[in-house]
Design a protein around this motif. Structure first.
Motif, PDB file in Angstrom:
ATOM      1  N   ALA A  88      44.242  50.486   3.097  1.00  0.00           N
ATOM      2  CA  ALA A  88      45.683  50.222   3.107  1.00  0.00           C
ATOM      3  C   ALA A  88      46.451  51.512   3.349  1.00  0.00           C
ATOM      4  N   GLY A  89      46.004  52.600   2.706  1.00  0.00           N
ATOM      5  CA  GLY A  89      46.664  53.883   2.897  1.00  0.00           C
ATOM      6  C   GLY A  89      46.559  54.395   4.320  1.00  0.00           C
ATOM      7  N   VAL A  90      45.378  54.234   4.918  1.00  0.00           N
ATOM      8  CA  VAL A  90      45.165  54.703   6.289  1.00  0.00           C
ATOM      9  C   VAL A  90      46.006  53.906   7.281  1.00  0.00           C
ATOM     10  N   THR A  91      45.976  52.587   7.174  1.00  0.00           N
ATOM     11  CA  THR A  91      46.729  51.766   8.131  1.00  0.00           C
ATOM     12  C   THR A  91      48.238  51.939   7.951  1.00  0.00           C
ATOM     13  N   ALA A  92      48.690  52.049   6.698  1.00  0.00           N
ATOM     14  CA  ALA A  92      50.116  52.282   6.464  1.00  0.00           C
ATOM     15  C   ALA A  92      50.525  53.656   6.989  1.00  0.00           C
ATOM     16  N   GLY A  93      49.704  54.665   6.749  1.00  0.00           N
ATOM     17  CA  GLY A  93      50.015  56.001   7.233  1.00  0.00           C
ATOM     18  C   GLY A  93      50.116  56.057   8.745  1.00  0.00           C
ATOM     19  N   ALA A  94      49.141  55.442   9.420  1.00  0.00           N
ATOM     20  CA  ALA A  94      49.163  55.415  10.886  1.00  0.00           C
ATOM     21  C   ALA A  94      50.392  54.673  11.397  1.00  0.00           C
ATOM     22  N   GLY A  95      50.697  53.534  10.771  1.00  0.00           N
ATOM     23  CA  GLY A  95      51.854  52.747  11.192  1.00  0.00           C
ATOM     24  C   GLY A  95      53.161  53.490  11.006  1.00  0.00           C
ATOM     25  N   LEU A  96      53.322  54.161   9.866  1.00  0.00           N
ATOM     26  CA  LEU A  96      54.560  54.887   9.608  1.00  0.00           C
ATOM     27  C   LEU A  96      54.714  56.093  10.528  1.00  0.00           C
TER      28      LEU A  96
ATOM     29  N   THR B 208      54.672  48.485  13.033  1.00  0.00           N
ATOM     30  CA  THR B 208      54.877  47.451  12.014  1.00  0.00           C
ATOM     31  C   THR B 208      53.632  46.582  11.834  1.00  0.00           C
ATOM     32  N   LEU B 209      52.865  46.378  12.907  1.00  0.00           N
ATOM     33  CA  LEU B 209      51.614  45.628  12.768  1.00  0.00           C
ATOM     34  C   LEU B 209      50.619  46.371  11.875  1.00  0.00           C
TER      35      LEU B 209
ATOM     36  N   MET C  99      48.485  61.710   5.106  1.00  0.00           N
ATOM     37  CA  MET C  99      48.410  61.516   6.560  1.00  0.00           C
ATOM     38  C   MET C  99      49.732  61.879   7.229  1.00  0.00           C
ATOM     39  N   ILE C 100      50.838  61.422   6.637  1.00  0.00           N
ATOM     40  CA  ILE C 100      52.153  61.705   7.218  1.00  0.00           C
ATOM     41  C   ILE C 100      52.458  63.194   7.174  1.00  0.00           C
TER      42      ILE C 100
END
Length: 206
Positions: free
Chosen positions: A120-128, A26-27, A193-194
């Motif tokens: 934003a895409g990279v951090t969201a992908g890693a987080g998800l 979530t971070l 990424m996902i």
């Protein structure tokens, strides 16, 4: 003697494993929100659809986001179980907390829209990916995507990307075209990424 050839036996995540997974996941997603806000872009999924619907109808984003998510929580409970549903609720709550706290302690001052979209895409992908691997999502289409991957073998990233293309197609009528294009690039990075990293045959821990 340690063997680097034999595959390790599957291990179930401990409660602490899941706890830190929810925190980290979530971070990372909250950080992606910071990048999006810094360049006035938006996201896909139910959040993006709610934003477009709010523009089109004049209703509030919060009300639409709540209503549109309800069927997905029912699906989560029926198809994935109460534990998955509870962890998803916890992840949504944590993300809400981080998106309130992070702007209080730091600000992204200058970033090009394309760079902001990609980061934003990279951090969201890693987080998800972290959240998916710990049995949680951030609600909405992510619930269906994880279920379809687990039950039918359809990759979650492609399911989410398909829905995002639909959302951004609608957004063209209500938002600046450049903002839509950059936002779609960010969503594409996330879902690619996902699709390439969240695979049961590569990640065996449960």
């Amino acid at each position: 003697m340690v063997s680097f050839i034999e595959s390790p036996s599957p291990e179930k995540h401990s409660p602490f494993d899941d706890f830190q997974g929810l925190i980290v996941g979530t971070l990372l997603v909250a950080l992606s929100v910071q990048f999006l806000q810094a360049v006035d872009l938006f996201t896909g999924q139910i959040a993006g659809l709610s934003l477009v619907a709010a523009k089109a109808t004049g209703l509030t984003f919060g009300a639409l986001f709540f209503v549109l998510n309800l069927p997905f929580y029912v699906i989560a409970y029926l198809r994935m179980g109460w534990f998955f549903t509870l962890k998803t609720f916890a992840a949504v709550g944590l993300l809400t907390l981080w998106t309130f706290l992070l702007p209080q302690v730091f600000e992204i001052a200058t970033v090009h829209p394309l760079v902001g979209a990609v980061l934003a895409g990279v951090t969201a992908g890693a987080g998800l990916i972290v959240l998916f691997r710990h049995g949680a999502t951030l609600g909405g289409v992510g619930i269906v995507a994880v279920w379809l991957q687990d039950a039918k073998g359809i990759k979650a990233g492609w399911v989410q990307l398909g829905f995002d293309v639909f959302v951004f197609g609608l957004a063209v009528s209500f938002f600046d075209l450049n903002a839509v294009i950059f936002s779609l690039i960010g969503a594409a990075v996330t879902n690619i990424m996902i699709a390439t990293n969240h695979r049961r045959d590569r990640y065996i821990a449960r």
